[in-house]
Design a protein around this motif. Structure first.
Motif, short mmCIF file in Angstrom:
data_model
loop_
_atom_site.label_atom_id
_atom_site.label_comp_id
_atom_site.label_asym_id
_atom_site.label_seq_id
_atom_site.Cartn_x
_atom_site.Cartn_y
_atom_site.Cartn_z
N SER A 5 0.57 -1.24 -0.08
CA SER A 5 0.01 0.15 0.03
C SER A 5 1.02 1.39 0.15
O SER A 5 0.57 2.34 -0.70
N GLY A 6 2.02 1.28 0.67
CA GLY A 6 2.95 2.35 0.74
C GLY A 6 3.37 2.74 -0.67
O GLY A 6 3.76 3.72 -1.03
N LEU A 7 3.92 1.49 -1.28
CA LEU A 7 4.45 1.72 -2.84
C LEU A 7 3.27 1.96 -3.66
O LEU A 7 3.56 3.10 -4.33
N SER A 8 2.15 1.67 -3.41
CA SER A 8 0.91 2.36 -4.29
C SER A 8 0.72 3.69 -4.04
O SER A 8 0.39 4.67 -4.92
N ALA A 9 0.86 4.27 -2.78
CA ALA A 9 0.68 5.52 -2.44
C ALA A 9 1.87 6.34 -2.90
O ALA A 9 1.77 7.42 -3.63
N PHE A 10 2.98 5.97 -3.23
CA PHE A 10 4.29 6.48 -3.59
C PHE A 10 3.80 6.50 -5.26
O PHE A 10 4.16 7.83 -6.00
N GLU A 11 3.35 5.49 -5.97
CA GLU A 11 3.04 5.58 -7.39
C GLU A 11 1.98 6.58 -7.54
O GLU A 11 2.03 7.25 -8.78
N SER A 12 1.05 6.80 -6.59
CA SER A 12 0.00 7.89 -7.14
C SER A 12 0.68 9.16 -7.13
O SER A 12 -0.15 10.02 -7.87
N LEU A 13 1.66 9.37 -6.65
CA LEU A 13 2.30 10.95 -6.63
C LEU A 13 2.61 11.23 -7.99
O LEU A 13 3.01 12.22 -8.30
N LYS A 14 2.75 10.07 -8.68
CA LYS A 14 3.33 10.38 -10.02
C LYS A 14 2.07 11.10 -10.95
O LYS A 14 2.59 11.84 -11.92
N TYR A 15 0.91 11.30 -10.52
CA TYR A 15 0.00 11.94 -11.14
C TYR A 15 -0.38 13.33 -10.40
O TYR A 15 -1.54 13.71 -10.81
N GLN A 16 0.13 13.45 -9.27
CA GLN A 16 -0.15 14.77 -8.64
C GLN A 16 0.67 15.87 -9.22
O GLN A 16 2.21 15.75 -8.91
N GLY A 17 0.11 17.22 -9.15
CA GLY A 17 1.07 18.20 -9.36
C GLY A 17 0.93 19.16 -8.20
O GLY A 17 0.81 18.76 -6.99
N ASP A 18 0.77 20.44 -8.08
CA ASP A 18 0.85 21.36 -7.09
C ASP A 18 -0.46 22.16 -7.43
O ASP A 18 -0.32 23.31 -7.91
N ARG A 19 -1.43 21.93 -6.58
CA ARG A 19 -3.02 22.67 -6.91
C ARG A 19 -2.77 24.18 -6.55
O ARG A 19 -3.32 24.83 -7.58
N LEU A 20 -2.04 24.53 -5.74
CA LEU A 20 -2.17 26.07 -5.41
C LEU A 20 -1.26 26.77 -6.54
O LEU A 20 -1.76 27.81 -7.21
N ALA A 21 0.09 26.20 -6.77
CA ALA A 21 0.98 26.85 -7.55
C ALA A 21 0.28 26.59 -8.98
O ALA A 21 0.43 27.92 -9.92
N ASP A 22 -0.14 25.70 -9.27
CA ASP A 22 -0.70 25.24 -10.82
C ASP A 22 -1.91 26.46 -11.14
O ASP A 22 -1.98 26.77 -12.42
N ALA A 23 -2.68 26.64 -10.27
CA ALA A 23 -3.90 27.31 -10.31
C ALA A 23 -3.42 28.79 -10.77
O ALA A 23 -3.94 29.57 -11.65
#
Length: 383
Positions: A5-23
């Motif tokens: 589950s920890g590895l899956s959580a790390f893999e999910s970060l691959k599709y996360q940007g930075d909501r505040l700065a991106d906006a």
């Protein structure tokens, strides 16, 4: 993060940007105001400086929302890392430059992002900006008044968001297959390279780092990571856990790539240009090979120099012996001190490709380094 589950959580970060700065970047591009904002933010340099009035509302709100460390940050613990920076800050910068920068290029996906982004595929600019970022972090109260670290972090987030925006729309990046460019997985990987791997690299060079110093150094990076937008729950709470995550998932992403080889070649050429003459040709490659693993050095085609390799290796053995005998010989540490001087200030014009940008060392740290005779920048002269 040793579990599936920890590895899956790390893999999910691959599709996360930075909501505040991106906006913010999306709003500025839509309004055609990026140039004007750059001019204003160039003057925004101190933690306690009032937010400039002539900024779009989206930028002003972003600066308000990101101007303080996370609620859980222990600023006394952050301050305790300062003595480590006083003693070994120049060495931190040297190992970061010789090792961490190269290890970043051992990650194929982030290296591809750098190659696609002309501004970041310039070693002199990236080294200068990375050095300034770390120097600002080394102040006695990096998140408090009088420093310049908070604006540096805020601007860095906006730069990363701009890269994500334009690379995603370049037609040369497949988000579904490759994830978000400069995603949170990449950010966490860079944090572990600049923290865990710098400590490992210092020890590999023969610099003694106590467990307390290593823990404090990692803690400063963990607080910094939260301010950079990395989800706090993604960053291990202890150095031991961070070392495990680094070995389990970050170093596992290392591999050869054409982009990584090109970036490394450009960086080594920059370092060699900073050393006058040809007598020391090969010493830079030997230093890099001492700090990174042999496999990474081979993947990135770091040249071998048998003669300088023996010299650097012998120097490291001497330093280790002197560290164990608690005799910090100036002769033994001269190589790393000189490297730090070159990389942090002795060749600022080279670092910035002839531009006038200068690196700024926190005043208190500058004073202590001058007293110890290791300050990489000469004292400023008064008119």
């Amino acid at each position: 993060m040793g579990s599936q589950s920890g590895l899956s959580a790390f893999e999910s970060l691959k599709y996360q940007g930075d909501r505040l700065a991106d906006a913010v970047i999306a709003d500025l591009v839509a309004g055609g105001r990026t140039g004007a904002v750059n001019e204003v933010l160039a003057q925004f340099r101190e933690n306690d400086q009032p937010i400039p009035q002539d900024l779009p509302e989206s930028v002003r709100q972003y600066l308000v929302d990101t101007d303080a460390p996370p609620w859980w940050a222990d600023l006394d613990r952050v301050a305790s890392a300062y003595e480590f920076f006083v003693d070994d800050g120049v060495h931190v910068a040297s190992v970061l430059s010789f090792g961490a920068m190269v290890n970043c290029y051992a990650q194929p996906r982030p290296s591809r992002v750098l190659s696609l982004t002309h501004r970041l595929n310039q070693p002199h600019r990236r080294l200068s900006e990375t050095s300034q970022f770390v120097l600002n972090m080394m102040g006695p109260e990096p998140f408090g008044s009088g420093g310049g670290f908070v604006p540096t972090i805020q601007k860095t987030r906006l730069i990363h968001a701009a890269v994500r925006y334009f690379v995603t729309r370049s037609g040369e990046w497949d988000v579904e297959a490759d994830g978000v460019p400069l995603c949170q997985q990449d950010m966490l990987g860079a944090l572990l390279i600049f923290s865990v791997q710098v400590i490992d690299g210092m020890r590999r060079m023969g610099i003694a780092v106590t467990e307390r110093e290593a823990e404090d150094y990692y803690y400063v990076w963990r607080v910094t990571g939260a301010m950079l937008g990395i989800p706090p729950e993604a960053m291990p709470e202890t150095l031991a856990a961070a070392q495990d995550l680094n070995a389990e998932v970050v170093e596992a992403t290392y591999g050869p790539s054409a982009e990584g080889v090109e970036l490394t070649r450009n960086l080594l050429r920059l370092y060699e240009d900073m050393v006058p003459g040809t007598a020391f040709d090969g010493v830079v490659s030997a230093m890099v090979r001492q700090v990174v693993t042999e496999e990474v050095a081979d993947w990135l085609e770091v040249p071998r120099s048998r003669g300088w390799g023996r010299v650097v290796g012998a120097g490291v053995r001497v330093m280790r012996l002197l560290e164990r005998s608690e005799d910090r010989s100036r002769t033994a540490t001269a190589v790393l001190d000189k490297a730090g001087s070159l990389l942090l200030g002795g060749s600022v014009r080279t670092l910035t490709n002839g531009q006038s940008t200068a690196l700024s060392i926190p005043a208190d740290l500058r004073e202590k380094w001058l007293a110890a005779g290791v300050c990489p920048v000469a004292p400023q002269r008064t008119p």
